[in-house]
Design an enzyme around this catalytic site. Structure first.
Site, PDB file in Angstrom:
ATOM      1  N   GLU A  36     -25.553 -27.777  11.714  1.00 60.20           N
ATOM      2  CA  GLU A  36     -24.142 -27.807  12.118  1.00 60.20           C
ATOM      3  C   GLU A  36     -23.404 -29.052  11.633  1.00 60.20           C
ATOM      4  OE1 GLU A  36     -26.724 -27.318  14.136  1.00 60.20           O
ATOM      5  OE2 GLU A  36     -26.565 -25.179  14.574  1.00 60.20           O
ATOM      6  N   PHE A  47     -23.315 -25.952  19.991  1.00 60.72           N
ATOM      7  CA  PHE A  47     -23.750 -26.581  18.731  1.00 60.72           C
ATOM      8  C   PHE A  47     -22.540 -27.112  17.940  1.00 60.72           C
ATOM      9  CE2 PHE A  47     -26.748 -22.902  19.441  1.00 60.72           C
ATOM     10  CZ  PHE A  47     -27.644 -23.654  20.175  1.00 60.72           C
ATOM     11  N   HIS A  60     -19.514 -18.034  22.547  1.00 62.45           N
ATOM     12  CA  HIS A  60     -20.556 -18.310  23.544  1.00 62.45           C
ATOM     13  C   HIS A  60     -20.240 -19.550  24.378  1.00 62.45           C
ATOM     14  CE1 HIS A  60     -22.296 -15.339  20.969  1.00 62.45           C
ATOM     15  NE2 HIS A  60     -23.353 -15.195  21.750  1.00 62.45           N
ATOM     16  N   ASP A 116     -29.245 -16.015  28.056  1.00 59.50           N
ATOM     17  CA  ASP A 116     -29.776 -17.113  27.243  1.00 59.50           C
ATOM     18  C   ASP A 116     -29.957 -18.402  28.057  1.00 59.50           C
ATOM     19  OD1 ASP A 116     -30.214 -15.806  24.918  1.00 59.50           O
ATOM     20  OD2 ASP A 116     -28.443 -16.582  23.854  1.00 59.50           O
ATOM     21  N   ARG A 146     -18.802 -14.733  24.729  1.00 53.19           N
ATOM     22  CA  ARG A 146     -19.728 -13.699  24.286  1.00 53.19           C
ATOM     23  C   ARG A 146     -19.440 -12.356  24.959  1.00 53.19           C
ATOM     24  NH1 ARG A 146     -24.221 -11.667  26.958  1.00 53.19           N
ATOM     25  NH2 ARG A 146     -25.587 -10.455  25.610  1.00 53.19           N
TER      26      ARG A 146
END
Lengths: 314, 275
Positions: free
Chosen positions: A56, A81, A107, A115, A165
């Site tokens: 990233e 990220f 997300h 997750d 998401r």
């Protein structure tokens, strides 16, 4: 029945639409292009799509380099990220240089679900809005996501757009106006104002319906731009109702609530109650159960509204 | 198209002396900055800006220009001096380094300094920027080249290797990294603090064409820049062995002169040597 669409799905579609019209648009992703939906653009315009792998920091600065050459660089990954791993690249290379890089991360929030905490970014609004010159937007639904992506292209300089998401109800209409930094009231009431962003806007509307049944009339403001925040509408509604509730899928520290409180404390102090995540990490589970656990449901907003009303000066 | 001047080696060495004198004077005046790291880069910069880059100081944003990114941003006094001597801004501006209101910030700022391609100073980020510029060049079918200068201490930053992997993957043969291998970092010798050795093998492993040279030998520097341009299908890295503090005997290879400015007396001694 209200249509349910994830904001990330609208993102990929908007990129394809824009990619046709504007040849300067390039898109970078870090091996999550199916999840962020940038793969739709990659399929249509492979020469303008760069999958940078799981890296990233490099991706952010590669986007910066492309932007110095006149490209409008969209950069996507999961929000944790994009904004966490690569924060300093965004700060030192993109924003300090004033580059035309559009960071669109998916997300965000606990609605990521199974997750778990590592992938549920609940700090990104704070991380991004603290950087000088950065703009921060969280659209409330798929229709508004398309508009925010179009607006990001027209906007000169860096911008962060926060997407989710999970599917969320479509609550705005194609013809509703949208401009960065200009919020709108989705309904008007005389007793309390609920200022919300992202997925919490739909819950705020439901809460307003519930409150109405109990004789409390609420204004609901869709504060899609968290920075620069719309001071004008905040002061206006505060003067009208004298009690405010904020609602966001984000930690209370440094998010929408604190931005609203900053404006109101300096201009027109009224009681402010905040709905958000209070100094906790997320966890695995389906979004609806997590919203219950972290007190993000319409019922929670109703209770906060009653507290705010109760604190008004008699 | 604007071409470089193509000076002979003696003229390049004379320019380098002028640049080194600027660096010493600028840092003494500023009262802070990085003399050792600036002086080691001078010959690599002089060869590049006078004999290789296609650029136009009167039009810094010329779209077809070759780009230079200083990833080791703390060496900017040397770059500022080279830019001023090339006509990007007045040589008199060099006296304002690091002062309030100056166009010459302590680390490079692209928004206020003509000729600076990217704001920087936080190590490890420049090669990625260079890759983005190189990819834009390929996309636009332009033949400009992009040069990125890194330090050897900087190679400890993981992002450098993310960029190295990606540049190789995208076959960025219009990208050339230059490593100023002066063997020292802030806290001491590279091999004592965090060894990045062997540097050439690492880059070869990442799929780059590697050229090893003496970073103070103009013939070697110029021939490396020419060779890099001819290599197709992969990016090139020039690993240039240099001497930190080069040109000033009491600064050479001394850890202490990484980030300390010379006093008035030390500057006079240094200038006496730089003739």
């Amino acid at each position: 029945m209200t249509e349910m669409i994830a904001t990330r799905q609208a993102y990929g579609d908007a990129l394809v639409e824009l990619g046709e019209k504007n040849k300067d648009i390039v898109v970078l992703d870090a091996d999550l292009s199916k999840s962020t939906t940038t793969a739709k653009f990659g399929k249509k315009f492979p020469e303008r799509f760069f999958n940078m792998g799981v890296a990233e920091a490099n991706m952010m600065n590669t986007a910066a380099g492309l932007a110095t050459c006149g490209k409008i660089a969209f950069v996507s990954s999961f929000s944790i990220f994009a904004t966490g791993r690569a924060w300093e690249q965004i700060r030192n290379t993109i924003c300090y240089s004033g580059l035309n890089v559009k960071i669109v991360a998916t997300h965000s929030g606990v609605s990521v679900g199974p997750d778990g905490a590592s992938h549920q970014c609940i700090e990104d609004i704070s991380l991004m809005k603290t950087i000088p010159t950065m703009t921060v937007v969280e659209p409330c639904d798929a229709v508004e996501t398309r508009k925010s992506i179009l607006a990001a292209v027209a906007h000169k300089g860096p911008i962060y757009i926060r997407l989710g998401r999970a599917a969320v109800p479509v609550i705005t209409k194609k013809e509703d106006p949208f401009s960065i930094g200009k919020a709108s009231a989705l309904r008007n009431g005389k007793d309390v104002a609920i200022v919300a962003c992202g997925a919490l806007v739909a819950n705020a509307l439901t809460a307003a319906d519930m409150l109405s049944k109990e004789g409390i009339e609420a204004t609901v403001v869709n504060m899609h731009t968290i920075k620069p925040i719309d001071r004008e509408i905040l002061v206006k509604v505060a003067k009208q109702v004298n009690a405010v509730v904020t609602a966001e899928q984000h930690v209370l520290d440094g998010g929408l609530g604190s931005a609203v409180a900053t404006v109101l404390s300096g201009n027109y102090p009224v009681p402010v109650e905040m709905i958000g995540i209070d100094n906790r990490f997320g966890q695995s589970g389906e979004p609806d159960l997590l919203f219950k656990e972290y007190h993000l449901l319409p019922e929670d907003i109703v209770l906060a509204a009653k507290r705010a009303v109760g604190r008004k000066k008699k | 198209m604007i071409k470089s001047q193509c000076l002979d080696i003696k003229s390049l060495e004379e320019r380098a002396m002028v640049i080194r004198r600027h660096v010493v004077r600028m840092l003494a005046k500023a009262g802070s900055g990085h003399p050792g790291s600036s002086l080691s880069t001078v010959d690599l910069l002089v060869a590049l800006f006078y004999n290789k880059l296609r650029h136009n100081p009167q039009q810094p944003a010329w779209p077809d220009r070759d780009r230079f990114v200083l990833s080791k941003g703390h060496a900017c006094p040397a770059l500022y001096a080279v830019l001023a001597e090339n006509g990007y801004f007045g040589v008199d501006k060099l006296d304002t380094l690091r002062q309030f209101g100056s166009i010459l910030q302590g680390h490079p700022s692209m928004k206020i300094t003509p000729g600076i391609e990217i704001s920087g100073g936080s190590l490890g980020q420049g090669l990625s920027v260079g890759l983005g510029i190189a990819l834009a060049g390929k996309l636009d079918k332009k033949d400009y080249r992009t040069y990125v200068m890194l330090g050897d201490g900087e190679l400890a930053e993981g992002q450098v290797w993310e960029a190295a992997m990606a540049a190789s993957h995208y076959k960025a043969d219009n990208l050339c990294a230059i490593i100023d291998q002066n063997g020292l970092q802030i806290d001491g010798f590279i091999h004592e603090i965090m060894s990045s050795y062997p540097i050439p093998d690492k880059w070869r492993g990442f799929g780059w064409h590697v050229i090893e040279i003496d970073g103070h030998n103009y013939k070697a520097i110029l021939s490396a820049y020419d060779e890099a341009e001819k290599i197709k299908g992969k990016p090139t890295v020039i690993v240039a062995k240099t001497i930190k503090g080069k040109g000033v005997s009491f600064m050479e290879n001394q850890v202490d002169w990484h980030g300390k400015s010379p006093s008035k007396e030390e500057a006079e001694r240094a200038l006496a040597e730089l003739k």
